[in-house]
Design a protein around this motif. Sequence first.
Motif, PDB file in Angstrom:
ATOM      1  N   GLN A 184       0.790  -1.234   0.000  1.00  0.00           N
ATOM      2  CA  GLN A 184       0.000   0.000   0.000  1.00  0.00           C
ATOM      3  C   GLN A 184       0.819   1.279   0.000  1.00  0.00           C
ATOM      4  OE1 GLN A 184      -2.945  -0.876  -1.189  1.00  0.00           O
ATOM      5  NE2 GLN A 184      -3.847   0.675   0.095  1.00  0.00           N
ATOM      6  N   GLY A 185       2.028   1.227   0.505  1.00  0.00           N
ATOM      7  CA  GLY A 185       2.808   2.448   0.604  1.00  0.00           C
ATOM      8  C   GLY A 185       2.718   3.092   1.962  1.00  0.00           C
ATOM      9  N   MET A 186       2.200   2.371   2.935  1.00  0.00           N
ATOM     10  CA  MET A 186       2.159   2.854   4.308  1.00  0.00           C
ATOM     11  C   MET A 186       3.431   2.369   4.999  1.00  0.00           C
ATOM     12  SD  MET A 186      -0.783   4.337   4.189  1.00  0.00           S
ATOM     13  CE  MET A 186      -1.397   4.637   5.843  1.00  0.00           C
ATOM     14  N   GLY A 187       4.311   3.288   5.367  1.00  0.00           N
ATOM     15  CA  GLY A 187       5.636   2.926   5.849  1.00  0.00           C
ATOM     16  C   GLY A 187       5.653   1.938   6.992  1.00  0.00           C
ATOM     17  N   TRP A 188       4.697   2.050   7.888  1.00  0.00           N
ATOM     18  CA  TRP A 188       4.687   1.170   9.061  1.00  0.00           C
ATOM     19  C   TRP A 188       4.376  -0.277   8.697  1.00  0.00           C
ATOM     20  CZ3 TRP A 188      -0.157  -0.973  10.479  1.00  0.00           C
ATOM     21  CH2 TRP A 188      -1.266  -0.430   9.825  1.00  0.00           C
ATOM     22  N   LEU A 189       3.937  -0.510   7.448  1.00  0.00           N
ATOM     23  CA  LEU A 189       3.650  -1.876   7.014  1.00  0.00           C
ATOM     24  C   LEU A 189       4.820  -2.489   6.238  1.00  0.00           C
ATOM     25  CD1 LEU A 189      -0.054  -1.429   5.874  1.00  0.00           C
ATOM     26  CD2 LEU A 189       0.756  -2.811   7.786  1.00  0.00           C
ATOM     27  N   GLY A 190       5.883  -1.733   6.039  1.00  0.00           N
ATOM     28  CA  GLY A 190       7.026  -2.285   5.322  1.00  0.00           C
ATOM     29  C   GLY A 190       6.766  -2.448   3.838  1.00  0.00           C
ATOM     30  N   THR A 191       6.496  -1.352   3.154  1.00  0.00           N
ATOM     31  CA  THR A 191       6.043  -1.366   1.765  1.00  0.00           C
ATOM     32  C   THR A 191       7.053  -1.960   0.785  1.00  0.00           C
ATOM     33  OG1 THR A 191       4.591   0.515   2.089  1.00  0.00           O
ATOM     34  CG2 THR A 191       5.308   0.116  -0.140  1.00  0.00           C
ATOM     35  N   GLU A 192       6.545  -2.723  -0.166  1.00  0.00           N
ATOM     36  CA  GLU A 192       7.342  -3.233  -1.278  1.00  0.00           C
ATOM     37  C   GLU A 192       7.640  -2.070  -2.236  1.00  0.00           C
ATOM     38  OE1 GLU A 192       9.395  -4.683  -4.004  1.00  0.00           O
ATOM     39  OE2 GLU A 192       8.802  -6.165  -2.478  1.00  0.00           O
ATOM     40  N   PRO A 193       8.913  -1.703  -2.412  1.00  0.00           N
ATOM     41  CA  PRO A 193       9.252  -0.538  -3.251  1.00  0.00           C
ATOM     42  C   PRO A 193       8.757  -0.656  -4.694  1.00  0.00           C
ATOM     43  CG  PRO A 193      11.151  -1.224  -1.948  1.00  0.00           C
ATOM     44  CD  PRO A 193      10.108  -2.295  -1.787  1.00  0.00           C
ATOM     45  N   ASP A 194       8.755  -1.860  -5.244  1.00  0.00           N
ATOM     46  CA  ASP A 194       8.383  -2.028  -6.646  1.00  0.00           C
ATOM     47  C   ASP A 194       6.886  -1.874  -6.896  1.00  0.00           C
ATOM     48  OD1 ASP A 194      10.991  -2.404  -7.366  1.00  0.00           O
ATOM     49  OD2 ASP A 194      10.910  -4.590  -7.294  1.00  0.00           O
ATOM     50  N   SER A 195       6.091  -1.729  -5.837  1.00  0.00           N
ATOM     51  CA  SER A 195       4.667  -1.458  -6.040  1.00  0.00           C
ATOM     52  C   SER A 195       4.409   0.023  -6.304  1.00  0.00           C
ATOM     53  CB  SER A 195       3.848  -1.904  -4.825  1.00  0.00           C
ATOM     54  OG  SER A 195       4.153  -1.095  -3.690  1.00  0.00           O
ATOM     55  N   VAL A 196       5.418   0.863  -6.019  1.00  0.00           N
ATOM     56  CA  VAL A 196       5.319   2.316  -6.222  1.00  0.00           C
ATOM     57  C   VAL A 196       5.843   2.618  -7.627  1.00  0.00           C
ATOM     58  CG1 VAL A 196       5.959   4.590  -5.346  1.00  0.00           C
ATOM     59  CG2 VAL A 196       5.699   2.660  -3.762  1.00  0.00           C
ATOM     60  N   VAL A 197       4.926   2.930  -8.552  1.00  0.00           N
ATOM     61  CA  VAL A 197       5.287   3.095  -9.965  1.00  0.00           C
ATOM     62  C   VAL A 197       4.652   4.357 -10.536  1.00  0.00           C
ATOM     63  CG1 VAL A 197       5.525   0.606 -10.308  1.00  0.00           C
ATOM     64  CG2 VAL A 197       3.315   1.710 -10.729  1.00  0.00           C
ATOM     65  N   HIS A 198       4.995   4.659 -11.773  1.00  0.00           N
ATOM     66  CA  HIS A 198       4.430   5.820 -12.461  1.00  0.00           C
ATOM     67  C   HIS A 198       2.931   5.644 -12.667  1.00  0.00           C
ATOM     68  CE1 HIS A 198       3.762   9.066 -15.256  1.00  0.00           C
ATOM     69  NE2 HIS A 198       3.365   8.209 -16.176  1.00  0.00           N
ATOM     70  N   VAL A 199       2.187   6.675 -12.325  1.00  0.00           N
ATOM     71  CA  VAL A 199       0.730   6.674 -12.496  1.00  0.00           C
ATOM     72  C   VAL A 199       0.323   7.956 -13.217  1.00  0.00           C
ATOM     73  CG1 VAL A 199      -1.509   6.623 -11.340  1.00  0.00           C
ATOM     74  CG2 VAL A 199       0.406   5.330 -10.381  1.00  0.00           C
ATOM     75  N   PRO A 200      -0.263   7.869 -14.409  1.00  0.00           N
ATOM     76  CA  PRO A 200      -0.696   9.079 -15.114  1.00  0.00           C
ATOM     77  C   PRO A 200      -1.765   9.840 -14.333  1.00  0.00           C
ATOM     78  CG  PRO A 200      -0.658   7.175 -16.584  1.00  0.00           C
ATOM     79  CD  PRO A 200      -0.482   6.645 -15.196  1.00  0.00           C
ATOM     80  N   GLU A 201      -1.767  11.160 -14.483  1.00  0.00           N
ATOM     81  CA  GLU A 201      -2.773  11.972 -13.801  1.00  0.00           C
ATOM     82  C   GLU A 201      -4.155  11.778 -14.401  1.00  0.00           C
ATOM     83  OE1 GLU A 201      -1.992  16.039 -12.746  1.00  0.00           O
ATOM     84  OE2 GLU A 201       0.167  15.739 -13.006  1.00  0.00           O
ATOM     85  N   GLU A 202      -4.206  11.562 -15.709  1.00  0.00           N
ATOM     86  CA  GLU A 202      -5.514  11.438 -16.367  1.00  0.00           C
ATOM     87  C   GLU A 202      -6.204  10.134 -15.977  1.00  0.00           C
ATOM     88  OE1 GLU A 202      -2.427   9.885 -19.352  1.00  0.00           O
ATOM     89  OE2 GLU A 202      -2.602  11.576 -17.954  1.00  0.00           O
ATOM     90  N   GLN A 203      -7.502  10.087 -16.228  1.00  0.00           N
ATOM     91  CA  GLN A 203      -8.261   8.874 -15.956  1.00  0.00           C
ATOM     92  C   GLN A 203      -7.961   7.815 -17.017  1.00  0.00           C
ATOM     93  OE1 GLN A 203     -12.239  10.801 -15.735  1.00  0.00           O
ATOM     94  NE2 GLN A 203     -12.378   9.905 -13.707  1.00  0.00           N
ATOM     95  N   TYR A 204      -7.868   6.581 -16.592  1.00  0.00           N
ATOM     96  CA  TYR A 204      -7.691   5.454 -17.497  1.00  0.00           C
ATOM     97  C   TYR A 204      -8.213   4.219 -16.793  1.00  0.00           C
ATOM     98  CZ  TYR A 204      -3.730   4.380 -14.480  1.00  0.00           C
ATOM     99  OH  TYR A 204      -2.952   4.095 -13.387  1.00  0.00           O
ATOM    100  N   MET A 205      -8.546   3.204 -17.542  1.00  0.00           N
ATOM    101  CA  MET A 205      -9.037   1.966 -16.949  1.00  0.00           C
ATOM    102  C   MET A 205      -8.138   0.797 -17.327  1.00  0.00           C
ATOM    103  SD  MET A 205     -13.215   2.074 -16.998  1.00  0.00           S
ATOM    104  CE  MET A 205     -13.391   2.090 -18.792  1.00  0.00           C
ATOM    105  N   VAL A 206      -7.940  -0.098 -16.390  1.00  0.00           N
ATOM    106  CA  VAL A 206      -7.297  -1.388 -16.644  1.00  0.00           C
ATOM    107  C   VAL A 206      -8.409  -2.420 -16.746  1.00  0.00           C
ATOM    108  CG1 VAL A 206      -5.839  -3.205 -15.664  1.00  0.00           C
ATOM    109  CG2 VAL A 206      -5.124  -0.803 -15.507  1.00  0.00           C
ATOM    110  N   GLU A 207      -8.421  -3.162 -17.817  1.00  0.00           N
ATOM    111  CA  GLU A 207      -9.511  -4.115 -18.075  1.00  0.00           C
ATOM    112  C   GLU A 207      -9.591  -5.179 -16.985  1.00  0.00           C
ATOM    113  OE1 GLU A 207     -10.889  -7.393 -21.472  1.00  0.00           O
ATOM    114  OE2 GLU A 207      -9.147  -6.086 -21.817  1.00  0.00           O
TER     115      GLU A 207
END
Length: 340
Positions: A184-207
Amino acid sequence: MSQTKVKERKLTIARAMAEAVAQEMRTDDRVFVMGEDIGQLGGVFGNTRGLHEEFGSKRIRDTPISETAFIGAAVGAASDGMRPIVELMFVDFFGVCMDAIYNLMAKNTYFSGGNIPVPMVLMTSTGGGYSDAGQHSQCLHGTFAHLPGMKVVAPSNAYDAKGLMLAAIRDQNPVVFMFHKALQGMGWLGTEPDSVVHVPEEQYMVEIGKANVVKEGNDVTIVGITSGVHHGLKAAEQLAKMGINAEVIDLRSLVPLDRETVLNSVSKTGKLIVVDEDYHSYGMSGEIIASVVESGIELKSPPQRIAYPDIPIPFSRPMEQWALPSAEKIVAAYGNMESK
């Protein structure tokens, strides 16, 4: 001709989910959120951070500790034309509200002959690894995937989380959105760094219903769900040092299940390892293996699954870490395949 370089904007899964919800709420007045601590706190796992400040308490509704009540209310609201999003804080709490989830949310469209759709999203946290014991650490992917009437998604990174959330909100069916706490990216949970990636600002859908080949290879297929994808990628790095080129697939969606992508990969590699933090027996890992075996693909060695042992999740950190899937267990499973 000069090329404009796209600036990367990396987000955590939590922030990507909150952004998706906010963008949809700005364009669709029917969307609102209910759950425990999702208002001013912004959600225990950050999924609704900033929403209360923008949309207020009428559309971001903190509820009493009664999952049956607010999930049941969401079913009614969805049946009446709204598009509610509700958070079941921990998937482990499903026991107190399964009637609202399965006998109402999942079945009412069928019971009404398709005349009353239930377009709602149930988002819920999964996963362990931080010593929160057996009532706050399960994945239960197979439990929800097994029950017909609802779609089930489980992202492994922030890009997919945003796209799947937008797709889920707009879907006419109830969608269970399962997010792994360690991603999730919550530091106290020990986040997996590779889950934090580029996310476009515009709306888009993943099927919904389409898996993603995150690494191509020819020697073995590794199929992962949420944290299992990251274990698979790390295992692929270790296997590469041994001259083994692994292909890694991120299922992303459990229902519908993209069997075609898995079958195409295994028909190429002839070997299969499935990685799921849910329990070993009767789960998604077995379903994926069964799908491959039933297809008639000729396998070079027996398929393997890396999953949680069929035991309650221990509070003790050494015991829990022993039980969790890992890259090392995947590499060992590949070794077992080679020896058979």
